[in-house]
Design a protein around this motif. Structure first.
Motif, PDB file in Angstrom:
ATOM      1  N   GLY A  59      57.016 -79.793 -56.954  1.00 32.97           N
ATOM      2  CA  GLY A  59      57.408 -78.404 -57.172  1.00 32.97           C
ATOM      3  C   GLY A  59      58.356 -78.183 -58.335  1.00 32.97           C
ATOM      4  O   GLY A  59      58.603 -77.044 -58.733  1.00 32.97           O
ATOM      5  N   CYS A 108      62.127 -68.871 -56.784  1.00 33.01           N
ATOM      6  CA  CYS A 108      61.665 -69.966 -55.920  1.00 33.01           C
ATOM      7  C   CYS A 108      62.805 -70.417 -55.019  1.00 33.01           C
ATOM      8  O   CYS A 108      63.952 -70.028 -55.202  1.00 33.01           O
ATOM      9  CB  CYS A 108      61.154 -71.141 -56.756  1.00 33.01           C
ATOM     10  SG  CYS A 108      62.422 -71.983 -57.712  1.00 33.01           S
ATOM     11  N   ARG A 109      62.437 -71.215 -54.015  1.00 29.22           N
ATOM     12  CA  ARG A 109      63.459 -71.845 -53.172  1.00 29.22           C
ATOM     13  C   ARG A 109      63.771 -73.229 -53.707  1.00 29.22           C
ATOM     14  O   ARG A 109      62.929 -73.841 -54.351  1.00 29.22           O
ATOM     15  CB  ARG A 109      62.947 -71.938 -51.729  1.00 29.22           C
ATOM     16  CG  ARG A 109      62.964 -70.615 -51.027  1.00 29.22           C
ATOM     17  CD  ARG A 109      62.188 -70.698 -49.765  1.00 29.22           C
ATOM     18  NE  ARG A 109      60.812 -71.031 -50.113  1.00 29.22           N
ATOM     19  CZ  ARG A 109      59.796 -70.896 -49.300  1.00 29.22           C
ATOM     20  NH1 ARG A 109      59.982 -70.466 -48.086  1.00 29.22           N
ATOM     21  NH2 ARG A 109      58.582 -71.212 -49.685  1.00 29.22           N
ATOM     22  N   ALA A 130      57.250 -67.924 -56.510  1.00 29.71           N
ATOM     23  CA  ALA A 130      56.694 -69.197 -56.054  1.00 29.71           C
ATOM     24  C   ALA A 130      57.227 -69.460 -54.644  1.00 29.71           C
ATOM     25  O   ALA A 130      58.025 -70.370 -54.415  1.00 29.71           O
ATOM     26  CB  ALA A 130      57.079 -70.316 -57.018  1.00 29.71           C
ATOM     27  N   LEU A 131      56.796 -68.640 -53.712  1.00 29.46           N
ATOM     28  CA  LEU A 131      57.376 -68.650 -52.367  1.00 29.46           C
ATOM     29  C   LEU A 131      56.330 -68.857 -51.291  1.00 29.46           C
ATOM     30  O   LEU A 131      56.657 -68.914 -50.111  1.00 29.46           O
ATOM     31  CB  LEU A 131      58.087 -67.308 -52.100  1.00 29.46           C
ATOM     32  CG  LEU A 131      59.220 -66.953 -53.061  1.00 29.46           C
ATOM     33  CD1 LEU A 131      59.650 -65.508 -52.858  1.00 29.46           C
ATOM     34  CD2 LEU A 131      60.398 -67.898 -52.875  1.00 29.46           C
ATOM     35  N   LYS A 154      57.452 -76.096 -62.082  1.00 21.72           N
ATOM     36  CA  LYS A 154      57.574 -74.664 -62.410  1.00 21.72           C
ATOM     37  C   LYS A 154      58.956 -74.357 -62.989  1.00 21.72           C
ATOM     38  O   LYS A 154      59.079 -73.519 -63.897  1.00 21.72           O
ATOM     39  CB  LYS A 154      57.307 -73.797 -61.168  1.00 21.72           C
ATOM     40  CG  LYS A 154      58.217 -74.082 -59.982  1.00 21.72           C
ATOM     41  CD  LYS A 154      57.829 -73.237 -58.789  1.00 21.72           C
ATOM     42  CE  LYS A 154      58.647 -73.591 -57.561  1.00 21.72           C
ATOM     43  NZ  LYS A 154      58.231 -74.872 -56.951  1.00 21.72           N
TER      44      LYS A 154
END
Ligand code: NAP
Length: 235
Positions: free
Chosen positions: A191, A183-184, A127-128, A194
């Motif tokens: 966000g 992810c970040r 998820a980037l 997720k």
């Protein structure tokens, strides 16, 4: 009316533009990363300035009075360039997420470390976005990428789209038989779903920690940035 340059690309930037457009001559700026950005409701320029020096020239030529950097928390280069400007400036950086006790996060410092932490036999959901994938090219894991624009190369299975609700994210992760979420730590409400979905499914999340903050004044919300600007509207 004072002229305010708003470095955009986030929900906060949209809120700030809407709140300040009647009190300032707001010029928004987008990097040009997405092909169909949503309208900010203020005059908007697109594309890099040419580093800190290019931004300084822009600020000077345009007669910019105030600068609000509301770029994404991971847009470290743009933040550094903004921090180098001599006019009154502010950074808006939303708080990071923190892990609940039952969340299995592997926290890493950068994307390269995230790729190293991803097992070879994983089925990963990255998820980037489509532009931050270089560290994963050639990785043996199966990797699904969701973004607005398709990534280049054939290392990834592409899913077009944007973040959804926890139920939607859970269905996606389950449907793709994902074992690891990457992810970040972007923060924000949209966000988080997720990560909540990964927790519900008992998946490992590899979470990239925040870059160092820029020097200078930082607020966490669009509302605080609007207050900062309004306090300077009449100077
Ligand atoms: P970055 O590494 O800090 O930016 C790279 C270069 O892109 C900057 O040095 C600058 O070029 C240009 N740039 C970045 N933001 C700009 C803006 N708002 N207006 C004009 N030029 C800009 O940032 P990034 O991670 O590539 O992100 C690029 C943009 O996408 C940011 O504006 C950010 O808000 C948005 N965004 C990023 C993410 C993310 O995950 N990183 C997520 C959502 C949105 P010059 O040095 O030539 O001026």
């Amino acid at each position: 009316m004072k002229r305010l340059l708003l470095l955009a690309g986030t929900a906060e930037a949209r809120q700030i533009a809407a709140a300040l457009r009647d009190r300032f001559e707001v010029i928004a700026s987008l990097a040009g990363a997405t092909s169909r950005p949503s309208d900010l409701g203020v005059p908007t320029r697109t594309g890099g300035f040419g580093g800190a020096e290019g931004l300084r020239r822009h600020v000077e030529t345009e007669g910019t009075d105030l600068l609000i950097d509301a770029t994404h928390p991971f847009a470290a280069q743009m933040k550094a360039n903004a921090a180098a400007q001599a006019i009154p400036r502010l950074h808006v950086i939303r708080p990071p997420w923190s892990a609940a006790p039952d969340e299995a996060w592997t926290v890493v410092p950068d994307l390269e470390a995230a790729a190293r932490a991803l097992p070879a036999d994983a089925r990963a959901f990255l998820a980037l976005g489509g532009r931050h994938l270089d560290a994963f090219r050639g990785h043996p894991a199966a990797m699904v990428v969701r973004s607005i624009d398709a990534p280049t190369g054939d290392d990834f299975t592409f899913v077009r789209g944007a973040p959804g609700s926890v139920a939607e994210e859970t269905a996606l992760l389950r449907g793709r038989r994902i074992s690891h979420l990457v992810c970040r730590n972007s923060g924000g409400t949209a966000g988080r779903a997720k990560l909540d979905a990964a927790r519900a499914l008992g998946l490992t999340a590899i979470v990239v920690g925040r870059p160092a903050p820029p020097p200078g004044e930082i607020v966490e919300t669009a509302e605080a940035a609007v207050r900062w600007a309004l306090a300077r509207a009449g100077d």
